[in-house]
Write an enzyme that holds these catalytic residues in place. Structure first.
Site, PDB file in Angstrom:
ATOM      1  N   ARG A   1       8.603  41.176  -2.352  1.00 24.79           N
ATOM      2  CA  ARG A   1       8.547  42.000  -1.152  1.00 24.79           C
ATOM      3  C   ARG A   1       7.580  43.136  -1.430  1.00 24.79           C
ATOM      4  NH1 ARG A   1      10.310  46.052   2.002  1.00 24.79           N
ATOM      5  NH2 ARG A   1      11.057  45.515   4.061  1.00 24.79           N
TER       6      ARG A   1
ATOM      7  N   GLU B   1      10.450  41.965  11.422  1.00 17.70           N
ATOM      8  CA  GLU B   1      11.188  40.750  11.061  1.00 17.70           C
ATOM      9  C   GLU B   1      11.023  39.697  12.147  1.00 17.70           C
ATOM     10  OE1 GLU B   1      12.591  40.557   8.080  1.00 17.70           O
ATOM     11  OE2 GLU B   1      12.059  42.641   7.704  1.00 17.70           O
TER      12      GLU B   1
ATOM     13  N   ARG C   1      14.577  39.917  -4.216  1.00 21.44           N
ATOM     14  CA  ARG C   1      13.113  39.820  -4.234  1.00 21.44           C
ATOM     15  C   ARG C   1      12.552  40.937  -5.109  1.00 21.44           C
ATOM     16  NH1 ARG C   1      12.551  39.753   2.236  1.00 21.44           N
ATOM     17  NH2 ARG C   1      13.726  41.646   1.823  1.00 21.44           N
TER      18      ARG C   1
END
Length: 181
Positions: free
Chosen positions: A73, A81, A118
């Protein structure tokens, strides 16, 4: 036999952060306490925190997967999103900049991973003489908001990111246009 990927772990109900842990264990051997040099921080281990990867899949404007299965990320920014306005445009920009390309990764102490496992990173594209920071490009194009966590220390590139966002706001680009929610 299932491959050891983030998706496999999620299907099995295991946290995706196990992949970096398993990679560390495999690279150090199971007797990790004797194998880890006393002066090396685990975040310097390139098995877990590679310095360069090839981007295999882009999930949205600020997250992607490497050809080795690690999920990343972008640090310091938040792109729309799925289902939100500008999602496709932000994702397309990240695809254009990174998909199928070798990118350089830079990490920040204290910002190793997000709640989804992430790895958080600054992502650099281009050659040494023309390197560009993807995190900053998205902020400059108004395709990501800068995210500052006041509970952590200041980000290395925080001023660059905020300046890029300010310019996008002044120019009313994308997220900052009068028609964007």
């Amino acid at each position: 036999k299932l491959p050891l990927t983030r998706q496999t772990l999620i299907k099995l109900g295991l946290p995706a952060v196990l992949i970096p842990g398993l990679l560390l264990a495999a690279s150090l051997g199971w007797n990790w306490q004797k194998s880890l040099p006393k002066n090396q921080n685990y975040s310097q281990n390139q098995q877990i925190f590679p310095q360069a990867i090839t981007v295999k899949d882009v999930h949205d404007g600020d997250s992607f997967t490497s050809d080795t299965g690690l999920s990343f990320r972008l640090l310091g920014v938040d792109a729309p999103e799925s289902g939100k306005p500008l999602y496709y445009i932000a994702r397309a920009k990240t695809i254009q900049l990174t998909l199928g390309k070798k990118v350089e990764l830079e990490y920040e102490e204290g910002y190793q991973s997000d709640p989804y496992g992430r790895l958080l990173a600054y992502v650099w594209v281009g050659e040494k003489t023309g390197r560009r920071l993807v995190n900053q490009i998205l902020a400059a194009d108004g395709l990501a908001r800068v995210v500052i966590n006041d509970r952590h220390r200041k980000l290395k590139y925080q001023d660059k990111l905020l300046e890029a966002q300010t310019q996008a706001q002044k120019q009313k680009l994308n997220l900052w246009s009068s028609t964007s929610p």
